[in-house]
Design a protein around this motif. Structure first.
Motif, PDB file in Angstrom:
ATOM      1  N   THR A 216     -14.250   4.822   0.582  1.00  0.00           N
ATOM      2  CA  THR A 216     -13.307   5.913   0.862  1.00  0.00           C
ATOM      3  C   THR A 216     -11.907   5.389   1.179  1.00  0.00           C
ATOM      4  OG1 THR A 216     -13.924   5.949   3.210  1.00  0.00           O
ATOM      5  CG2 THR A 216     -15.132   7.438   1.739  1.00  0.00           C
ATOM      6  N   ALA A 217     -11.810   4.101   1.524  1.00  0.00           N
ATOM      7  CA  ALA A 217     -10.507   3.514   1.883  1.00  0.00           C
ATOM      8  C   ALA A 217      -9.848   2.782   0.712  1.00  0.00           C
ATOM      9  CB  ALA A 217     -10.679   2.548   3.055  1.00  0.00           C
ATOM     10  N   LEU A 218     -10.519   2.719  -0.434  1.00  0.00           N
ATOM     11  CA  LEU A 218     -10.025   1.889  -1.536  1.00  0.00           C
ATOM     12  C   LEU A 218      -8.686   2.353  -2.106  1.00  0.00           C
ATOM     13  CD1 LEU A 218     -13.071   0.782  -3.735  1.00  0.00           C
ATOM     14  CD2 LEU A 218     -11.502  -0.659  -2.429  1.00  0.00           C
ATOM     15  N   GLN A 219      -8.528   3.655  -2.303  1.00  0.00           N
ATOM     16  CA  GLN A 219      -7.286   4.135  -2.919  1.00  0.00           C
ATOM     17  C   GLN A 219      -6.049   3.775  -2.096  1.00  0.00           C
ATOM     18  OE1 GLN A 219      -7.592   8.305  -3.949  1.00  0.00           O
ATOM     19  NE2 GLN A 219      -9.054   7.923  -5.589  1.00  0.00           N
ATOM     20  N   PRO A 220      -5.984   4.135  -0.807  1.00  0.00           N
ATOM     21  CA  PRO A 220      -4.803   3.732  -0.031  1.00  0.00           C
ATOM     22  C   PRO A 220      -4.662   2.221   0.113  1.00  0.00           C
ATOM     23  CG  PRO A 220      -6.464   4.742   1.397  1.00  0.00           C
ATOM     24  CD  PRO A 220      -6.889   4.981  -0.008  1.00  0.00           C
ATOM     25  N   ALA A 221      -5.800   1.501   0.138  1.00  0.00           N
ATOM     26  CA  ALA A 221      -5.750   0.044   0.294  1.00  0.00           C
ATOM     27  C   ALA A 221      -5.135  -0.619  -0.940  1.00  0.00           C
ATOM     28  CB  ALA A 221      -7.155  -0.499   0.557  1.00  0.00           C
ATOM     29  N   VAL A 222      -5.487  -0.144  -2.130  1.00  0.00           N
ATOM     30  CA  VAL A 222      -4.922  -0.696  -3.375  1.00  0.00           C
ATOM     31  C   VAL A 222      -3.425  -0.415  -3.443  1.00  0.00           C
ATOM     32  CG1 VAL A 222      -4.913  -0.491  -5.895  1.00  0.00           C
ATOM     33  CG2 VAL A 222      -7.088  -0.653  -4.668  1.00  0.00           C
ATOM     34  N   LEU A 223      -3.022   0.798  -3.062  1.00  0.00           N
ATOM     35  CA  LEU A 223      -1.592   1.131  -3.035  1.00  0.00           C
ATOM     36  C   LEU A 223      -0.843   0.200  -2.084  1.00  0.00           C
ATOM     37  CD1 LEU A 223      -1.843   5.042  -2.883  1.00  0.00           C
ATOM     38  CD2 LEU A 223      -1.202   3.668  -4.863  1.00  0.00           C
ATOM     39  N   LEU A 224      -1.476  -0.081  -0.936  1.00  0.00           N
ATOM     40  CA  LEU A 224      -0.863  -0.967   0.050  1.00  0.00           C
ATOM     41  C   LEU A 224      -0.680  -2.379  -0.502  1.00  0.00           C
ATOM     42  CD1 LEU A 224      -0.076  -1.169   3.176  1.00  0.00           C
ATOM     43  CD2 LEU A 224      -2.311  -2.246   3.431  1.00  0.00           C
ATOM     44  N   PHE A 225      -1.651  -2.860  -1.273  1.00  0.00           N
ATOM     45  CA  PHE A 225      -1.594  -4.217  -1.834  1.00  0.00           C
ATOM     46  C   PHE A 225      -0.283  -4.457  -2.578  1.00  0.00           C
ATOM     47  CE2 PHE A 225      -2.034  -6.638  -5.788  1.00  0.00           C
ATOM     48  CZ  PHE A 225      -2.307  -7.894  -5.289  1.00  0.00           C
ATOM     49  N   PHE A 226       0.086  -3.532  -3.459  1.00  0.00           N
ATOM     50  CA  PHE A 226       1.289  -3.716  -4.278  1.00  0.00           C
ATOM     51  C   PHE A 226       2.572  -3.624  -3.448  1.00  0.00           C
ATOM     52  CE2 PHE A 226      -1.839  -2.532  -7.523  1.00  0.00           C
ATOM     53  CZ  PHE A 226      -1.625  -3.554  -8.426  1.00  0.00           C
ATOM     54  N   ILE A 227       2.469  -3.031  -2.250  1.00  0.00           N
ATOM     55  CA  ILE A 227       3.625  -2.956  -1.358  1.00  0.00           C
ATOM     56  C   ILE A 227       3.740  -4.221  -0.510  1.00  0.00           C
ATOM     57  CG2 ILE A 227       4.620  -1.705   0.607  1.00  0.00           C
ATOM     58  CD1 ILE A 227       3.225   0.825  -0.656  1.00  0.00           C
ATOM     59  N   THR A 228       2.616  -4.709   0.022  1.00  0.00           N
ATOM     60  CA  THR A 228       2.679  -5.885   0.898  1.00  0.00           C
ATOM     61  C   THR A 228       2.937  -7.185   0.135  1.00  0.00           C
ATOM     62  OG1 THR A 228       0.253  -6.068   0.915  1.00  0.00           O
ATOM     63  CG2 THR A 228       1.285  -4.905   2.754  1.00  0.00           C
ATOM     64  N   VAL A 229       2.821  -7.151  -1.192  1.00  0.00           N
ATOM     65  CA  VAL A 229       3.264  -8.294  -2.002  1.00  0.00           C
ATOM     66  C   VAL A 229       4.720  -8.621  -1.669  1.00  0.00           C
ATOM     67  CG1 VAL A 229       3.948  -8.904  -4.367  1.00  0.00           C
ATOM     68  CG2 VAL A 229       1.627  -8.089  -3.927  1.00  0.00           C
ATOM     69  N   THR A 230       5.521  -7.560  -1.448  1.00  0.00           N
ATOM     70  CA  THR A 230       6.944  -7.745  -1.126  1.00  0.00           C
ATOM     71  C   THR A 230       7.106  -8.487   0.199  1.00  0.00           C
ATOM     72  OG1 THR A 230       7.124  -5.641   0.083  1.00  0.00           O
ATOM     73  CG2 THR A 230       7.492  -5.576  -2.276  1.00  0.00           C
ATOM     74  N   PHE A 231       6.200  -8.238   1.143  1.00  0.00           N
ATOM     75  CA  PHE A 231       6.274  -8.838   2.465  1.00  0.00           C
ATOM     76  C   PHE A 231       6.123 -10.358   2.378  1.00  0.00           C
ATOM     77  CE2 PHE A 231       4.918  -9.531   6.901  1.00  0.00           C
ATOM     78  CZ  PHE A 231       5.854  -8.730   7.553  1.00  0.00           C
ATOM     79  N   GLY A 232       5.260 -10.820   1.454  1.00  0.00           N
ATOM     80  CA  GLY A 232       5.079 -12.256   1.258  1.00  0.00           C
ATOM     81  C   GLY A 232       6.365 -12.943   0.833  1.00  0.00           C
ATOM     82  N   GLY A 233       7.144 -12.260   0.008  1.00  0.00           N
ATOM     83  CA  GLY A 233       8.409 -12.822  -0.447  1.00  0.00           C
ATOM     84  C   GLY A 233       9.447 -12.888   0.648  1.00  0.00           C
ATOM     85  N   ILE A 234       9.507 -11.849   1.474  1.00  0.00           N
ATOM     86  CA  ILE A 234      10.492 -11.810   2.554  1.00  0.00           C
ATOM     87  C   ILE A 234      10.143 -12.831   3.632  1.00  0.00           C
ATOM     88  CG2 ILE A 234      11.375 -10.389   4.458  1.00  0.00           C
ATOM     89  CD1 ILE A 234      11.169  -7.994   2.529  1.00  0.00           C
ATOM     90  N   THR A 372      10.909  -9.299  -8.999  1.00  0.00           N
ATOM     91  CA  THR A 372       9.469  -9.160  -9.271  1.00  0.00           C
ATOM     92  C   THR A 372       8.812  -8.265  -8.220  1.00  0.00           C
ATOM     93  OG1 THR A 372       9.489 -11.416 -10.149  1.00  0.00           O
ATOM     94  CG2 THR A 372       7.337 -10.443  -9.682  1.00  0.00           C
ATOM     95  N   ALA A 373       9.231  -8.405  -6.964  1.00  0.00           N
ATOM     96  CA  ALA A 373       8.694  -7.575  -5.880  1.00  0.00           C
ATOM     97  C   ALA A 373       9.005  -6.096  -6.124  1.00  0.00           C
ATOM     98  CB  ALA A 373       9.268  -8.025  -4.543  1.00  0.00           C
ATOM     99  N   ALA A 374      10.199  -5.803  -6.640  1.00  0.00           N
ATOM    100  CA  ALA A 374      10.562  -4.419  -6.962  1.00  0.00           C
ATOM    101  C   ALA A 374       9.615  -3.855  -8.017  1.00  0.00           C
ATOM    102  CB  ALA A 374      12.011  -4.357  -7.461  1.00  0.00           C
ATOM    103  N   GLY A 375       9.261  -4.691  -8.992  1.00  0.00           N
ATOM    104  CA  GLY A 375       8.290  -4.272 -10.016  1.00  0.00           C
ATOM    105  C   GLY A 375       6.934  -3.959  -9.423  1.00  0.00           C
ATOM    106  N   SER A 376       6.529  -4.729  -8.416  1.00  0.00           N
ATOM    107  CA  SER A 376       5.243  -4.491  -7.754  1.00  0.00           C
ATOM    108  C   SER A 376       5.235  -3.143  -7.035  1.00  0.00           C
ATOM    109  CB  SER A 376       4.953  -5.627  -6.766  1.00  0.00           C
ATOM    110  OG  SER A 376       3.682  -5.449  -6.167  1.00  0.00           O
ATOM    111  N   VAL A 377       6.350  -2.811  -6.380  1.00  0.00           N
ATOM    112  CA  VAL A 377       6.466  -1.512  -5.705  1.00  0.00           C
ATOM    113  C   VAL A 377       6.393  -0.373  -6.720  1.00  0.00           C
ATOM    114  CG1 VAL A 377       7.924  -0.052  -4.231  1.00  0.00           C
ATOM    115  CG2 VAL A 377       7.829  -2.512  -3.838  1.00  0.00           C
ATOM    116  N   MET A 378       7.018  -0.556  -7.866  1.00  0.00           N
ATOM    117  CA  MET A 378       6.979   0.466  -8.912  1.00  0.00           C
ATOM    118  C   MET A 378       5.554   0.705  -9.409  1.00  0.00           C
ATOM    119  SD  MET A 378       8.541   2.729 -10.556  1.00  0.00           S
ATOM    120  CE  MET A 378      10.199   2.371  -9.975  1.00  0.00           C
ATOM    121  N   VAL A 379       4.759  -0.360  -9.487  1.00  0.00           N
ATOM    122  CA  VAL A 379       3.343  -0.207  -9.867  1.00  0.00           C
ATOM    123  C   VAL A 379       2.621   0.685  -8.848  1.00  0.00           C
ATOM    124  CG1 VAL A 379       1.128  -1.424 -10.101  1.00  0.00           C
ATOM    125  CG2 VAL A 379       3.195  -2.397 -11.119  1.00  0.00           C
ATOM    126  N   SER A 380       2.892   0.470  -7.564  1.00  0.00           N
ATOM    127  CA  SER A 380       2.271   1.278  -6.509  1.00  0.00           C
ATOM    128  C   SER A 380       2.662   2.744  -6.653  1.00  0.00           C
ATOM    129  CB  SER A 380       2.682   0.751  -5.130  1.00  0.00           C
ATOM    130  OG  SER A 380       1.970   1.399  -4.107  1.00  0.00           O
TER     131      SER A 380
END
Length: 397
Positions: A216-234, A372-380
Motif C-alpha cells: 500500500t506504500a509503494l506508489q508514494p515511495a516510488v514517487l519519493l525515490f525520483f525526488i530524493t535522487v536530487t538530495f544526493g546531488g546537493i 540530470t536531477a531536474a529530469g528525475s523530478v520530471m519523471v516523478s
C-alpha cells in the motif's frame, strides 16, 4: 502504551502536542543534528584523505544501501520486538559509528563505518517515523507528520551551517566527537518515551519469507525515490560546486533551505489533511524542478539562495505528504512496514543520486548533476499524473 498515556488521549483524542510527541521530536532533532553536521563536511573529509569525486559519491551514498537492506527487518522488528528495542539499538549503533569517524585515517575504514552507520540510521529512522505515527491522532496525521518533520528541519537549519563553521576552527576529530555526543543525547531522550506495546493480531498469518515491503506504500515511495535522487546531488557536491564557481555563502544555502522547509511544514500538512495529496505534491515538485534548473545554471549567490528557498518549500511540502499517504492506507499491524518501505525508497534515491552523480561529476562537470536531477523530478511528476488519471478512471468506472 501506558494507562496514563491512554487517559491523556481519551481526554483529548485529537491533541498532537503530547508529552511523548515532544520527546520523540526532541530525540529526532538531536540525531538529525548530529547527522546533518556530517553531511556537508564528510565530502571535505574524504577530499582531505585523498579521495576523488567518485569516492566522495560512494562514501556519501553507501550508507543508504546498508540502511536500505536493514529497513525491512526493522519494519518487522517494530511489530514483533517493539518500537523501543528497534529505536534504541539504532541510536546506539549510530552514536558508535559517527563517533568512530573521529579516529579514522583511511578511506577503507571510513567506508566500513559508513556501512555500519547506515545500519543504525535504518533502524532509528524507521522506528522514529512509526513511533510518531503511533502518537499522532489519525485525523491529524498529515499535520502531525509535518510538525514531526520540523524537528528534523530545525536540525537541518543549524546542522550543515554549524558543521561547516566548526570545521573551519576545529579538527575533524573534534567535529565527529561532537556529532556522536548529539546522538547520545537522542539516546537518553529515547529512554523517557512511552512506547506503544506490540499487539499480536488475532488474524495473524504465516509470515511471507520475502516480505520486504508494504504494497500500500509503494506508489508514494516510488514517487519519493525520483525526488530524493536530487538530495544526493546537493548533499554530496554542492559545497564543492559552489567553491569551484567561486561562490561564497554555502552555509547560507542550507540555512535558507531549512528556513523555507520549516515554513512549508506549517501549512502543507493541513492542506494534505483537508484536500489530499494532489494539492501538495504537484506545486511542491514543480518548485523542486525549478530549483534544480537554477542550480545547474548557478551564476551567483543570489540564484543559489533562490534555489534553496524553492527546494525547501517543495521538499518540505512533498515529503510529509508522501509519508502520510504511505501510512494512511496500511493496515494497523503494517504501519512499521509502511514506514520501512517509505524510508527504503528515500535511502535508495539518496544513495543512487550520490553515487551516480559522483560518476557524472568525474566524466563531465558539476552542472550536469543538477540538470540530470531536474529530469528525475520530471519523471516523478509524470508518474504521479499517470497514477492520478488511473485513480480517477477507477472511481468513475
Amino acid at each position: 502504551m501506558s494507562t496514563q498515556s491512554n487517559t491523556q488521549q481519551a481526554t483529548n483524542p485529537d491533541k498532537i502536542w503530547t508529552r511523548d510527541f515532544v520527546l520523540v521530536c526532541l530525540a529526532n532533532f538531536f540525531i538529525f543534528l548530529g547527522f546533518q553536521m556530517t553531511l556537508p563536511t564528510l565530502p571535505l573529509f574524504v577530499e582531505e584523505l585523498g579521495g576523488s569525486d567518485q569516492l566522495i559519491g560512494i562514501i556519501v551514498g553507501i550508507f543508504t544501501f546498508s540502511a536500505l537492506l536493514l529497513r525491512p527487518y526493522a519494519g518487522h522488528s517494530l511489530e514483533s520486538k517493539g518500537r523501543q528495542f528497534v529505536y534504541m539499538v539504532g541510536l546506539a549503533i549510530f552514536v558508535v559509528s559517527v563517533g568512530s569517524f573521529a579516529f579514522i585515517t583511511s578511506i577503507v575504514f571510513l567506508f566500513i563505518m559508513r556501512v555500519v552507520q547506515g545500519v543504525g540510521w535504518g533502524f532509528s529512522t524507521t522506528a522514529t517515523g512509526t513511533i510518531a505515527t503511533d502518537i499522532i491522532p489519525p485525523k491529524r496525521r498529515g499535520e502531525g507528520m509535518g510538525y514531526f518533520g520540523l524537528s528534523g528541519n530545525l536540525a537541518l537549519a543549524f546542522g550543515p551551517t554549524l558543521g561547516l563553521t566548526l570545521v573551519g576552527v576545529i579538527s575533524f576529530t573534534q567535529l565527529f566527537l561532537i556529532c556522536g555526543a548529539l546522538g547520545f543525547v537522542a539516546f537518553l531522550l529515547s529512554t523517557k518515551i512511552r512506547y506503544k506495546k506490540v499487539e499480536q493480531s488475532p488474524n495473524k498469518t504465516v509470515s511471507v519469507k520475502f516480505d520486504i515491503f508494504e504494497k500500500t506504500a509503494l506508489q508514494p515511495a516510488v514517487l519519493l525515490f525520483f525526488i530524493t535522487v536530487t538530495f544526493g546531488g546537493i548533499a554530496s557536491f554542492l559545497p564543492l560546486y559552489a567553491a569551484e564557481k567561486g561562490i561564497n555563502g554555502i552555509e547560507l544555502y542550507f540555512l535558507v533551505y531549512a528556513l523555507f522547509l520549516m515554513i512549508s511544514r506549517t501549512f502543507a500538512g493541513k492542506i494534505y489533511d483537508m484536500k489530499g495529496h494532489q494539492y501538495v505534491f504537484l506545486p511542491g515538485t514543480v518548485a523542486i524542478f525549478i530549483a534544480m534548473i537554477l542550480l545547474s545554471w548557478l551564476p551567483n549567490m543570489f540564484v543559489m539562495l533562490v534555489a534553496a528557498a524553492l527546494y525547501g518549500l517543495g521538499f518540505g511540502s512533498v515529503q510529509p505528504a508522501l509519508q502520510a499517504w504511505s501510512v494512511d492506507k496500511a493496515p494497523d499491524n503494517r504501519k512499521g512496514m509502511a514506514n520501512a518501505t517509505f524510508f527504503s525508497f528515500f535511502d535508495l534515491g539518496v544513495g543512487v543520486g550520490a553515487i551516480a552523480f559522483g560518476q557524472l561529476a568525474f566524466m563531465f562537470d558539476y552542472s550536469v548533476i543538477y540538470a540530470t536531477a531536474a529530469g528525475s523530478v520530471m519523471v516523478s511528476i509524470l508518474l504521479y499524473l499517470i497514477l492520478l488519471v488511473k485513480a480517477r478512471k477507477s472511481v468513475h468506472a
